[in-house]
Design a protein around this motif. Structure first.
Motif, PDB file in Angstrom:
ATOM      1  N   PRO A 176       0.825  -1.100  -0.143  1.00 55.89           N
ATOM      2  CA  PRO A 176      -0.044   0.023   0.053  1.00 55.89           C
ATOM      3  C   PRO A 176       0.786   1.294  -0.171  1.00 55.89           C
ATOM      4  O   PRO A 176       1.895   1.211   0.397  1.00 55.89           O
ATOM      5  N   LEU A 177       0.186   2.288  -0.466  1.00 56.40           N
ATOM      6  CA  LEU A 177       0.773   3.641  -0.315  1.00 56.40           C
ATOM      7  C   LEU A 177       0.361   4.399   0.980  1.00 56.40           C
ATOM      8  O   LEU A 177      -0.409   3.635   1.496  1.00 56.40           O
ATOM      9  N   PRO A 178       0.937   5.386   1.463  1.00 58.26           N
ATOM     10  CA  PRO A 178       0.592   6.209   2.443  1.00 58.26           C
ATOM     11  C   PRO A 178      -0.621   6.457   2.574  1.00 58.26           C
ATOM     12  O   PRO A 178      -1.280   6.783   1.351  1.00 58.26           O
ATOM     13  N   PRO A 179      -1.654   6.545   3.501  1.00 54.27           N
ATOM     14  CA  PRO A 179      -2.569   7.348   3.675  1.00 54.27           C
ATOM     15  C   PRO A 179      -2.891   8.775   3.288  1.00 54.27           C
ATOM     16  O   PRO A 179      -1.619   9.361   3.186  1.00 54.27           O
ATOM     17  N   ALA A 180      -3.744   9.361   2.389  1.00 53.44           N
ATOM     18  CA  ALA A 180      -3.906  10.640   1.884  1.00 53.44           C
ATOM     19  C   ALA A 180      -3.398  11.657   3.044  1.00 53.44           C
ATOM     20  O   ALA A 180      -3.723  11.643   4.361  1.00 53.44           O
ATOM     21  N   GLY A 181      -2.571  12.618   2.994  1.00 56.44           N
ATOM     22  CA  GLY A 181      -2.084  13.284   3.947  1.00 56.44           C
ATOM     23  C   GLY A 181      -0.842  13.077   4.746  1.00 56.44           C
ATOM     24  O   GLY A 181      -0.152  13.978   5.485  1.00 56.44           O
ATOM     25  N   ASN A 182      -0.474  11.605   4.558  1.00 53.61           N
ATOM     26  CA  ASN A 182       0.761  11.419   5.379  1.00 53.61           C
ATOM     27  C   ASN A 182       2.031  11.598   4.692  1.00 53.61           C
ATOM     28  O   ASN A 182       2.876  10.720   4.284  1.00 53.61           O
ATOM     29  N   THR A 183       2.395  12.844   4.328  1.00 49.04           N
ATOM     30  CA  THR A 183       3.389  13.127   3.813  1.00 49.04           C
ATOM     31  C   THR A 183       4.284  14.484   4.590  1.00 49.04           C
ATOM     32  O   THR A 183       3.484  15.341   4.552  1.00 49.04           O
ATOM     33  N   LEU A 184       5.292  14.456   4.978  1.00 51.89           N
ATOM     34  CA  LEU A 184       5.911  15.222   5.772  1.00 51.89           C
ATOM     35  C   LEU A 184       6.767  16.085   4.589  1.00 51.89           C
ATOM     36  O   LEU A 184       7.505  15.644   3.819  1.00 51.89           O
ATOM     37  N   ASP A 185       6.724  17.558   4.681  1.00 52.35           N
ATOM     38  CA  ASP A 185       7.740  18.133   3.801  1.00 52.35           C
ATOM     39  C   ASP A 185       9.019  18.514   4.300  1.00 52.35           C
ATOM     40  O   ASP A 185       9.722  19.294   3.705  1.00 52.35           O
ATOM     41  N   VAL A 186       9.415  17.841   5.223  1.00 49.85           N
ATOM     42  CA  VAL A 186      10.818  17.834   5.797  1.00 49.85           C
ATOM     43  C   VAL A 186      11.369  16.479   5.754  1.00 49.85           C
ATOM     44  O   VAL A 186      10.502  15.517   5.619  1.00 49.85           O
ATOM     45  N   PRO A 187      12.715  16.346   5.619  1.00 53.56           N
ATOM     46  CA  PRO A 187      13.416  15.226   5.507  1.00 53.56           C
ATOM     47  C   PRO A 187      13.346  14.361   7.055  1.00 53.56           C
ATOM     48  O   PRO A 187      13.573  15.123   7.958  1.00 53.56           O
ATOM     49  N   VAL A 188      13.236  13.098   6.902  1.00 48.95           N
ATOM     50  CA  VAL A 188      13.404  12.175   7.901  1.00 48.95           C
ATOM     51  C   VAL A 188      14.633  11.268   7.980  1.00 48.95           C
ATOM     52  O   VAL A 188      14.519  10.217   6.995  1.00 48.95           O
ATOM     53  N   GLU A 189      15.865  12.013   8.164  1.00 44.00           N
ATOM     54  CA  GLU A 189      17.005  11.213   8.015  1.00 44.00           C
ATOM     55  C   GLU A 189      17.206  10.182   8.982  1.00 44.00           C
ATOM     56  O   GLU A 189      18.464  10.480   9.896  1.00 44.00           O
ATOM     57  N   ALA A 190      16.522   9.368   9.304  1.00 45.65           N
ATOM     58  CA  ALA A 190      16.840   8.260  10.254  1.00 45.65           C
ATOM     59  C   ALA A 190      16.059   7.096   9.804  1.00 45.65           C
ATOM     60  O   ALA A 190      15.176   6.961   8.918  1.00 45.65           O
ATOM     61  N   GLY A 191      16.631   5.832  10.364  1.00 46.63           N
ATOM     62  CA  GLY A 191      15.947   4.491   9.836  1.00 46.63           C
ATOM     63  C   GLY A 191      16.565   4.094   8.636  1.00 46.63           C
ATOM     64  O   GLY A 191      17.673   4.510   8.197  1.00 46.63           O
ATOM     65  N   GLU A 192      15.834   3.466   7.888  1.00 50.15           N
ATOM     66  CA  GLU A 192      16.168   2.366   6.840  1.00 50.15           C
ATOM     67  C   GLU A 192      16.459   3.563   5.563  1.00 50.15           C
ATOM     68  O   GLU A 192      15.410   4.272   5.359  1.00 50.15           O
ATOM     69  N   ARG A 193      17.237   3.223   4.523  1.00 51.82           N
ATOM     70  CA  ARG A 193      17.329   3.998   3.443  1.00 51.82           C
ATOM     71  C   ARG A 193      16.932   3.003   2.258  1.00 51.82           C
ATOM     72  O   ARG A 193      16.752   1.835   2.371  1.00 51.82           O
ATOM     73  N   THR A 194      17.068   3.604   0.986  1.00 48.37           N
ATOM     74  CA  THR A 194      16.871   2.554  -0.220  1.00 48.37           C
ATOM     75  C   THR A 194      17.957   1.371  -0.159  1.00 48.37           C
ATOM     76  O   THR A 194      18.907   1.656  -0.411  1.00 48.37           O
TER      77      THR A 194
END
Length: 201
Positions: A176-194
């Protein structure tokens, strides 16, 4: 061989995969074939232990642990859980998770708010994109599973534990893709990367 069977199948068997749930696994030699249902479509996934995506896998890159990525949050429940419709990484498919409320916290000096989905085994599931999505992290978003909020709604959100979904590792997933509105306009440089894709070439 069908799950739970004691020997090879000789004849016809009926399987009934559930939409959105893990499929029925059938052993075919050293491979396992998954029969899955997604919306009104059916999928066959072959899991091959000799696939290059497995034999050449070197792990998942991640940012170093950052104590500042552990933040205090507040969960506000909805009056009643609600089913939401989200698209999938495969065009034409949809998922129908249960949203139970919203989680508010401060990140990058600004207030943030995410729709919280019900966790599979308790707790909450926060599925979101941020300013790193499609750049240093998978474009379809990442997910964070949390503990249950306290009775007063307070909650610890450890962004160091944000992880990829299966679709970040293979083009054959139907995440699934995230629910509508669940997009932060700032980076979250934590956790897993690509992750790398050794079998893509």
């Amino acid at each position: 061989m069908l799950p739970g069977a004691t020997g090879p199948l000789d004849g016809t068997a009926h399987v009934r995969p559930v939409d959105g749930a893990p499929g029925v696994m059938i052993a075919v030699g050293e491979r396992v074939v998954e029969i899955a249902r997604r919306t009104d479509s059916w999928a066959l996934r072959v899991r091959d232990p000799q696939a290059r995506t497995r034999t050449a896998f070197t792990g998942v890159p991640a940012w170093p642990y950052d104590p500042a990525a552990v933040v205090d949050a507040v969960f506000t429940p909805y009056d009643a859980p609600r089913t939401v419709t989200v698209d999938a990484v495969v065009a034409g498919l949809q998922h129908f998770p249960t949203a139970v409320g919203e989680v508010a916290f401060t990140w990058a000096g600004a207030p943030q708010r995410l729709v919280a989905l019900a966790g599979k085994d308790g707790g909450l599931s926060l599925h979101f994109r941020d300013a790193t999505s499609g750049d240093t992290t998978y474009g379809g978003g990442r997910i964070l599973r949390t503990d249950d909020p306290a009775p007063d709604g307070t909650l610890e959100v450890d962004l160091n534990r944000v992880v990829n979904l299966p679709c970040a590792f293979t083009a054959h997933a139907t995440c699934p893709l995230p629910p509508a509105g669940n997009t932060l306009d700032v980076p979250v440089e934590a956790g897993e990367r690509t992750p790398s894709s050794p079998g893509a070439a």
